[in-house]
Design a protein around this motif. Structure first.
Motif, PDB file in Angstrom:
ATOM      1  N   THR A  40       0.834  -1.196   0.000  1.00  0.00           N
ATOM      2  CA  THR A  40       0.000   0.000   0.000  1.00  0.00           C
ATOM      3  C   THR A  40       0.872   1.251   0.000  1.00  0.00           C
ATOM      4  O   THR A  40       2.033   1.219   0.368  1.00  0.00           O
ATOM      5  CB  THR A  40      -0.911   0.036   1.236  1.00  0.00           C
ATOM      6  OG1 THR A  40      -0.106   0.004   2.411  1.00  0.00           O
ATOM      7  CG2 THR A  40      -1.879  -1.124   1.232  1.00  0.00           C
ATOM      8  N   THR A  41       0.279   2.347  -0.426  1.00  0.00           N
ATOM      9  CA  THR A  41       0.965   3.630  -0.452  1.00  0.00           C
ATOM     10  C   THR A  41       0.396   4.508   0.647  1.00  0.00           C
ATOM     11  O   THR A  41      -0.811   4.741   0.697  1.00  0.00           O
ATOM     12  CB  THR A  41       0.758   4.316  -1.819  1.00  0.00           C
ATOM     13  OG1 THR A  41       1.217   3.442  -2.830  1.00  0.00           O
ATOM     14  CG2 THR A  41       1.512   5.613  -1.888  1.00  0.00           C
ATOM     15  N   ALA A  46       2.147   9.242  -1.209  1.00  0.00           N
ATOM     16  CA  ALA A  46       1.333   9.755  -2.309  1.00  0.00           C
ATOM     17  C   ALA A  46       1.575  11.251  -2.501  1.00  0.00           C
ATOM     18  O   ALA A  46       1.706  11.727  -3.641  1.00  0.00           O
ATOM     19  CB  ALA A  46      -0.147   9.487  -2.040  1.00  0.00           C
ATOM     20  N   ASP A  47       1.654  11.993  -1.408  1.00  0.00           N
ATOM     21  CA  ASP A  47       1.927  13.433  -1.499  1.00  0.00           C
ATOM     22  C   ASP A  47       3.298  13.691  -2.107  1.00  0.00           C
ATOM     23  O   ASP A  47       3.466  14.582  -2.941  1.00  0.00           O
ATOM     24  CB  ASP A  47       1.843  14.080  -0.120  1.00  0.00           C
ATOM     25  CG  ASP A  47       0.434  14.101   0.442  1.00  0.00           C
ATOM     26  OD1 ASP A  47      -0.525  13.887  -0.337  1.00  0.00           O
ATOM     27  OD2 ASP A  47       0.290  14.311   1.657  1.00  0.00           O
ATOM     28  N   ARG A  48       4.280  12.914  -1.680  1.00  0.00           N
ATOM     29  CA  ARG A  48       5.640  13.087  -2.200  1.00  0.00           C
ATOM     30  C   ARG A  48       5.682  12.788  -3.701  1.00  0.00           C
ATOM     31  O   ARG A  48       6.287  13.542  -4.479  1.00  0.00           O
ATOM     32  CB  ARG A  48       6.588  12.171  -1.435  1.00  0.00           C
ATOM     33  CG  ARG A  48       8.036  12.364  -1.790  1.00  0.00           C
ATOM     34  CD  ARG A  48       8.976  11.525  -0.948  1.00  0.00           C
ATOM     35  NE  ARG A  48       8.675  10.109  -1.059  1.00  0.00           N
ATOM     36  CZ  ARG A  48       8.374   9.316  -0.036  1.00  0.00           C
ATOM     37  NH1 ARG A  48       8.332   9.788   1.177  1.00  0.00           N
ATOM     38  NH2 ARG A  48       8.113   8.039  -0.218  1.00  0.00           N
ATOM     39  N   ASN A  49       5.013  11.710  -4.113  1.00  0.00           N
ATOM     40  CA  ASN A  49       4.992  11.350  -5.536  1.00  0.00           C
ATOM     41  C   ASN A  49       4.276  12.408  -6.362  1.00  0.00           C
ATOM     42  O   ASN A  49       4.716  12.759  -7.455  1.00  0.00           O
ATOM     43  CB  ASN A  49       4.328   9.987  -5.729  1.00  0.00           C
ATOM     44  CG  ASN A  49       5.164   8.859  -5.157  1.00  0.00           C
ATOM     45  OD1 ASN A  49       6.360   9.008  -4.938  1.00  0.00           O
ATOM     46  ND2 ASN A  49       4.528   7.737  -4.900  1.00  0.00           N
ATOM     47  N   ARG A  91      -3.301  16.221 -16.463  1.00  0.00           N
ATOM     48  CA  ARG A  91      -3.891  15.325 -15.447  1.00  0.00           C
ATOM     49  C   ARG A  91      -2.810  14.367 -15.011  1.00  0.00           C
ATOM     50  O   ARG A  91      -2.264  13.635 -15.797  1.00  0.00           O
ATOM     51  CB  ARG A  91      -5.058  14.556 -16.038  1.00  0.00           C
ATOM     52  CG  ARG A  91      -6.212  15.449 -16.307  1.00  0.00           C
ATOM     53  CD  ARG A  91      -7.394  14.637 -16.732  1.00  0.00           C
ATOM     54  NE  ARG A  91      -8.493  15.568 -16.901  1.00  0.00           N
ATOM     55  CZ  ARG A  91      -9.673  15.380 -16.378  1.00  0.00           C
ATOM     56  NH1 ARG A  91      -9.924  14.298 -15.683  1.00  0.00           N
ATOM     57  NH2 ARG A  91     -10.630  16.250 -16.551  1.00  0.00           N
ATOM     58  N   LEU A  92      -2.552  14.387 -13.724  1.00  0.00           N
ATOM     59  CA  LEU A  92      -1.471  13.520 -13.207  1.00  0.00           C
ATOM     60  C   LEU A  92      -2.036  12.296 -12.593  1.00  0.00           C
ATOM     61  O   LEU A  92      -2.847  12.117 -11.890  1.00  0.00           O
ATOM     62  CB  LEU A  92      -0.630  14.306 -12.201  1.00  0.00           C
ATOM     63  CG  LEU A  92       0.067  15.508 -12.797  1.00  0.00           C
ATOM     64  CD1 LEU A  92       0.754  16.302 -11.718  1.00  0.00           C
ATOM     65  CD2 LEU A  92       1.094  15.074 -13.817  1.00  0.00           C
TER      66      LEU A  92
END
Length: 92
Positions: A40-41, A46-49, A91-92
């Protein structure tokens, strides 16, 4: 009398055994927990990516804008509004 001494020393003799048994019993739970953690992330990951993707997109936009401005300085008559890549539109 020997039974009393043996019973009194039992906690001292089994201290290591209890700890080992507890480790063996909890090992599968820890292994599963580690697997779930890897699969899991987390929100911070997720914020860093997302931040990394946005910085790359903004870098790309900056590079394309600089190239566009350079072309506009060379040929101001053929230069219209910037219609290239925009990091905020992707869109990311």
């Amino acid at each position: 009398m020997r039974k009393i001494i043996l019973v009194a020393m039992l906690p001292l003799l089994s201290g290591g055994c209890v700890r080992t048994v507890a480790s063996v019993v909890t090992a599968p739970v820890r292994v599963v927990g580690k697997g779930v953690d890897w699969a899991t992330t987390s929100q911070s990951e997720a914020d860093r990516n997302y931040g990394k993707k946005m910085r790359k997109a903004e870098e790309r936009e900056g590079k394309e804008r600089r190239e566009w401005e350079k072309k506009c300085r060379k040929n101001p008559d053929g230069c219209g509004p910037y219609d290239g890549f925009r990091a905020s539109d992707e869109r990311l």
